[in-house]
Scaffold this active site. Structure first.
Site, PDB file in Angstrom:
ATOM      1  N   LYS A  43       0.861  -1.180   0.000  1.00 15.12           N
ATOM      2  CA  LYS A  43       0.000   0.000   0.000  1.00 15.12           C
ATOM      3  C   LYS A  43       0.904   1.239   0.000  1.00 15.12           C
ATOM      4  O   LYS A  43       1.884   1.298   0.751  1.00 15.12           O
ATOM      5  CB  LYS A  43      -0.892   0.016   1.246  1.00 15.12           C
ATOM      6  CG  LYS A  43      -1.666   1.322   1.458  1.00 15.12           C
ATOM      7  CD  LYS A  43      -2.674   1.623   0.360  1.00 15.12           C
ATOM      8  CE  LYS A  43      -3.301   3.018   0.517  1.00 15.12           C
ATOM      9  NZ  LYS A  43      -4.161   3.366  -0.647  1.00 15.12           N
ATOM     10  N   ASN A  67     -13.219   4.478  -5.683  1.00 13.43           N
ATOM     11  CA  ASN A  67     -12.645   4.603  -4.344  1.00 13.43           C
ATOM     12  C   ASN A  67     -12.186   6.028  -4.094  1.00 13.43           C
ATOM     13  O   ASN A  67     -11.780   6.754  -5.002  1.00 13.43           O
ATOM     14  CB  ASN A  67     -11.462   3.639  -4.147  1.00 13.43           C
ATOM     15  CG  ASN A  67     -10.153   4.211  -4.637  1.00 13.43           C
ATOM     16  OD1 ASN A  67      -9.506   4.993  -3.936  1.00 13.43           O
ATOM     17  ND2 ASN A  67      -9.746   3.852  -5.852  1.00 13.43           N
ATOM     18  N   MET A  69     -10.013   6.422  -0.999  1.00 13.13           N
ATOM     19  CA  MET A  69      -9.460   5.873   0.239  1.00 13.13           C
ATOM     20  C   MET A  69      -8.765   6.950   1.072  1.00 13.13           C
ATOM     21  O   MET A  69      -8.866   6.957   2.299  1.00 13.13           O
ATOM     22  CB  MET A  69      -8.465   4.757  -0.084  1.00 13.13           C
ATOM     23  CG  MET A  69      -9.044   3.613  -0.923  1.00 13.13           C
ATOM     24  SD  MET A  69     -10.451   2.794  -0.157  1.00 13.13           S
ATOM     25  CE  MET A  69      -9.622   1.937   1.168  1.00 13.13           C
ATOM     26  N   CYS A 126      -2.126   9.932  -6.861  1.00 10.96           N
ATOM     27  CA  CYS A 126      -3.234   9.684  -5.929  1.00 10.96           C
ATOM     28  C   CYS A 126      -4.277  10.775  -6.078  1.00 10.96           C
ATOM     29  O   CYS A 126      -3.983  11.949  -5.860  1.00 10.96           O
ATOM     30  CB  CYS A 126      -2.769   9.646  -4.478  1.00 10.96           C
ATOM     31  SG  CYS A 126      -4.174   9.471  -3.352  1.00 10.96           S
ATOM     32  N   ASN A 189      -3.040   4.471 -13.136  1.00 10.40           N
ATOM     33  CA  ASN A 189      -3.740   4.545 -11.865  1.00 10.40           C
ATOM     34  C   ASN A 189      -5.242   4.687 -12.162  1.00 10.40           C
ATOM     35  O   ASN A 189      -5.657   4.731 -13.322  1.00 10.40           O
ATOM     36  CB  ASN A 189      -3.228   5.735 -11.045  1.00 10.40           C
ATOM     37  CG  ASN A 189      -3.366   5.473  -9.551  1.00 10.40           C
ATOM     38  OD1 ASN A 189      -4.374   4.934  -9.105  1.00 10.40           O
ATOM     39  ND2 ASN A 189      -2.369   5.846  -8.792  1.00 10.40           N
ATOM     40  N   THR A 268      -9.109  -3.900  -9.023  1.00  5.19           N
ATOM     41  CA  THR A 268     -10.520  -4.155  -8.721  1.00  5.19           C
ATOM     42  C   THR A 268     -10.848  -5.649  -8.712  1.00  5.19           C
ATOM     43  O   THR A 268     -11.546  -6.129  -7.804  1.00  5.19           O
ATOM     44  CB  THR A 268     -11.409  -3.424  -9.749  1.00  5.19           C
ATOM     45  OG1 THR A 268     -11.171  -2.019  -9.645  1.00  5.19           O
ATOM     46  CG2 THR A 268     -12.877  -3.704  -9.493  1.00  5.19           C
TER      47      THR A 268
END
Ligand code: DHB
Length: 307
Positions: A43, A67, A69, A126, A189, A268
């Site tokens: 992660k 997501n 997160m 991200c 990503n 996924t």
């Protein structure tokens, strides 16, 4: 054989978990390493542990996932410690994602000083830290980050990129990355930002950011194929490519490799199916290769034909 190499690492099987899926804790990473996966990605770590965004922050849909997160993770030291004590002889790719370039540099300085000489993946994409733009869409910021990183970092490094959609973007990003001794890129990503809506409740399905988040799964496969292909046509041949996005079958992986991927990652579909997916993917890819008369991945890697 379906083995592949990236940097000094040999992946006996070309399937690895995508960063962020089944990889926050030592227990989860052990499950990946004990499966038929070729290796494990951690992660994305920040310098300090983070709890991430409020829940629900992940949702599966028929065709994929969304997501937001917010980088929940145990902190860089936890992952460095896991790697140091790992007993299994498979590659571990240490993913890091600062919430600023300064944090990225601090993390890479710590890794440079550590005993770890394996692959490290700098996440430039991200989409889920509230108030922070994705570096991957700011080409001046990518250039500055690469310059700063390669002024001191000498270990094998990859970058995780967001999906691009305009051919000029591939030209601009490749021109920057080709100036550095980068070991690999990982593309793509999640596609950020999407919005999944529940018509029954008339609300967004995830809580953070008003429901906006990164899209993965079957929706994004053609975007992943395009990004792998476009970068393979532009990057120096010694920069390898990890293809990620929409892989749920051996055939999906075959297509990514045909476009130029060295190995592929599964996000996924791994989240939906669990680590047993790796045995299925290995056998589906092997059977497809036997059917086509291919013996190794290099027999077809990058050999997509024009129609
Ligand atoms: C997260 C999501 C991503 O797609 C990513 O690249 C990094 C982090 C997250 O929200 O934790």
């Amino acid at each position: 054989s379906i083995s592949a190499r990236i940097g000094n690492e040999t992946f006996e099987h070309p399937f690895v978990n995508a960063a962020g899926v089944f990889d926050e804790t030592k227990q989860e990473m052990n499950q990946i390493l004990n499966s038929e996966a070729g290796g494990v990605t951690t992660k994305s770590a920040t310098l300090k542990p983070r709890t991430g965004n409020s829940k629900p922050r992940y949702a599966n849909t028929e065709l994929g996932s969304i997501n937001s997160m917010g980088l929940p993770n145990q902190g860089l030291t936890y992952y460095l410690d896991y790697i140091e004590h790992n007993q299994i002889d498979k590659p571990i790719d240490l993913s890091i994602s600062g919430t600023s370039i300064g944090d990225d540099i601090a993390a890479l300085k710590a890794i440079q000083k550590s005993n770890f000489n394996g692959l490290c993946e700098l996440n430039l994409s991200c989409p889920n830290v509230v108030g922070k733009p994705q570096i991957g869409y700011d080409f001046a910021a990518i250039a500055a980050a690469m310059k700063a990183v390669f002024s001191f970092y000498t270990k094998p490094l990859g970058v995780k990129l967001p999906p691009y959609f305009d051919l000029q973007q591939y030209d601009a990003v490749s021109k920057i990355l080709n100036q550095y001794p980068l070991t690999y890129i990982n593309t793509i990503n999640s596609v950020g930002n999407g919005l999944v809506v529940d018509a029954d409740t008339e609300s967004a399905v995830i809580k953070p950011k008003g429901g906006f988040g990164g899209i993965g799964g079957t929706y994004v496969k053609p975007i992943a194929l395009a990004n792998v292909r476009a970068f393979r046509q532009r990057l120096n041949p010694d920069i390898k490519i990890i293809g990620t996005g929409g892989v749920s079958t051996g055939k999906d992986a075959f297509e990514l490799i045909l476009c130029g991927a060295d190995i592929v990652e599964v996000g996924t579909a791994l989240q939906k199916e669990g680590p047993e997916i790796f045995a299925r993917l290995d056998s589906e890819l092997t059977n497809l290769m036997i059917h086509k008369g291919y013996h190794q991945l290099s027999d077809f890697r990058g050999k997509l034909r024009d129609n």
